[in-house]
Design an enzyme around this catalytic site. Structure first.
Site, PDB file in Angstrom:
ATOM      1  N   GLU A  68      -6.150  -2.408  -1.520  1.00  0.00           N
ATOM      2  CA  GLU A  68      -5.207  -3.510  -1.745  1.00  0.00           C
ATOM      3  C   GLU A  68      -3.810  -3.151  -1.241  1.00  0.00           C
ATOM      4  OE1 GLU A  68      -2.068  -4.465  -4.786  1.00  0.00           O
ATOM      5  OE2 GLU A  68      -3.944  -4.101  -5.866  1.00  0.00           O
ATOM      6  N   GLU A 140       2.285   6.713  -9.190  1.00  0.00           N
ATOM      7  CA  GLU A 140       1.976   5.573 -10.053  1.00  0.00           C
ATOM      8  C   GLU A 140       0.957   5.965 -11.122  1.00  0.00           C
ATOM      9  OE1 GLU A 140      -0.285   1.273  -9.524  1.00  0.00           O
ATOM     10  OE2 GLU A 140       0.884   2.060  -7.833  1.00  0.00           O
TER      11      GLU A 140
END
Length: 428
Positions: A68, A140
């Site tokens: 993505e 992240e």
């Protein structure tokens, strides 16, 4: 094209099944100024296997989320910049079983559609850029690992489906994403980013005839994959999830001033489709609201006893291969919390005679909330359904809610809750 009219709501959904297998739903709203579009690829974090010839090949965890991120980055341009050029906000997200790309605009609808289709049609994965992205996503992942609310949520799901594709954060691990190569991304793209594994929703100020002509023309170049291939892969994934064991309890430390506790319930393994699935999902939501919303007797009892506090909350998810409910709060008395949640559920399942009043209240509230968001393009598009519920949308759900009875809700809750399929997760 199939046209579904909801005369009492003054709404019409136009559904197109393109020759290559892609589904398109359009809800034109001439009086609106904005248009929201979302393209869903039914490929998410749990789908980390592919067919390599006739062999099933496992792929690194987190590859759907990684893919993505990299889909926006083309050879000599960035799709986000192109969306911005045509005055739209764009975004994307990955869940356990889906990746979605979206835009919201007040102008240049067809141009934004071109960018959206181009985004998923033309991947470009460069090894150096892949390595750079590994560092970004790695940071992240570490950030989420330091967040106790995120940790307890994903750890509880992992305990309910231990060792399965659900037993990991959607983004994967630092080690797993370090294994991802450009070739891996291309392989998974070719396997899953195919039109018969996608659907597109458009809601707002849009000319449906122009839009479908544009989409059909852009999609002609993409050939569908043999549908049995993806069905086989998803079946294998679901089998792995259903065969996974449950971890009864799990304790870890993060040096918190007050501990966090979660109680998870694993739902039944049987699967239904179409409007019945939506009916089951709505029934579970109503049951949980009846028992654990702030207006309920159970909530007030637990609160007055000091068992729950203002941090209390719950969440549930129902998909093709998995169904679960999670209750969580900040507490240093995890066993008492678990026992009390089970007690209140069992009390309602054993005797629902006192729930009629709150059932009617909650049901009216749910219908009212659904109607209130019908002026939101994004809400309509995001609740347009999927193959699992055969595209049962928010307008269908209002009709289902109107017809739902308390006995039907209790019957499904009895089917869903198995007190032998629970887990307790504690972070102290």
């Amino acid at each position: 094209m199939v046209e579904v009219r909801y005369d009492n709501l003054n709404e019409t959904i136009h559904r197109y099944d393109l020759d290559n297998g892609m589904k398109v739903m359009i809800d034109p709203k001439p009086g609106f100024n904005s248009t929201y579009g979302i393209l869903n690829v039914h490929f998410g974090a749990i789908n980390n296997v592919r067919l390599n010839g006739d062999q099933l090949q496992g792929m690194p965890l987190g590859i759907a989320h990684f893919l993505e991120h990299k889909m926006f980055d083309k050879h000599d341009y960035d799709s986000s910049d192109r969306f911005g050029k045509f005055g739209s906000d764009s975004n994307a997200f990955t869940s356990f079983d889906q990746t979605s790309y979206l835009f919201n605009t007040t102008s240049h609808v067809n141009d934004n559609l071109d960018v959206l289709i181009d985004l998923v049609q033309h991947p470009y994965f460069d090894e150096k850029k892949v390595q750079k992205e590994q560092g970004i996503i790695g940071q992240e992942i570490l950030m989420y690992q330091d967040d106790p609310s995120s940790r307890i949520y994903f750890d509880t799901i992992g305990n309910l489906y231990h060792g399965s594709p659900l037993d990991h954060d959607i983004a994967g691990t630092v080690d797993s994403i370090a294994e991802i190569t450009a070739d891996d991304l291309y392989a998974m793209y070719r396997q899953y980013y195919v039109p018969n594994n996608m659907d597109l929703m458009l809601v707002g100020k849009v000319d449906k005839d122009q839009a479908i002509a544009r989409i059909s023309d852009l999609e002609k170049a993409i050939k569908p994959i043999n549908p049995t291939q993806i069905a086989t892969l998803k079946q294998k994934t679901n089998e792995a999830i259903q065969k996974s064991p449950i971890v009864a309890s799990d304790y870890s430390e993060m040096n918190l001033s007050t501990g966090k506790v979660a109680v998870g319930f694993r739902g039944p393994s049987d699967q239904v489709y179409g409007s019945q699935f939506s009916k089951n999902e709505l029934s579970l939501g109503l049951f949980l609201s009846m028992i654990f919303s702030e207006d309920s007797e159970s909530y007030q009892r637990l609160y007055s006893e000091g068992i729950i506090n203002d941090s209390f909350g719950y969440d549930f998810d129902m998909e093709a291969g998995y169904q679960f409910v999670i209750f969580a709060e900040d507490s240093d008395h995890p066993e008492l919390f678990q026992q009390s949640i089970k007690r209140e559920i069992k009390r309602a399942l054993d005797d629902a005679s006192g729930l009629t009043k709150i059932f009617n209240l909650i049901k009216r509230e749910e219908i009212g909330q659904s109607i209130s968001v019908m002026n939101s393009n994004s809400a309509i598009a995001n609740q347009m359904g999927d193959p699992l519920n055969e595209y049962t949308n928010i307008f269908d759900e209002v009709q289902i809610l109107n017809q739902l009875s308390l006995s039907e809700v209790i019957d499904f809750a009895k089917h869903f809750f198995d007190f032998g399929k629970t887990t307790l997760k504690v972070i102290s």
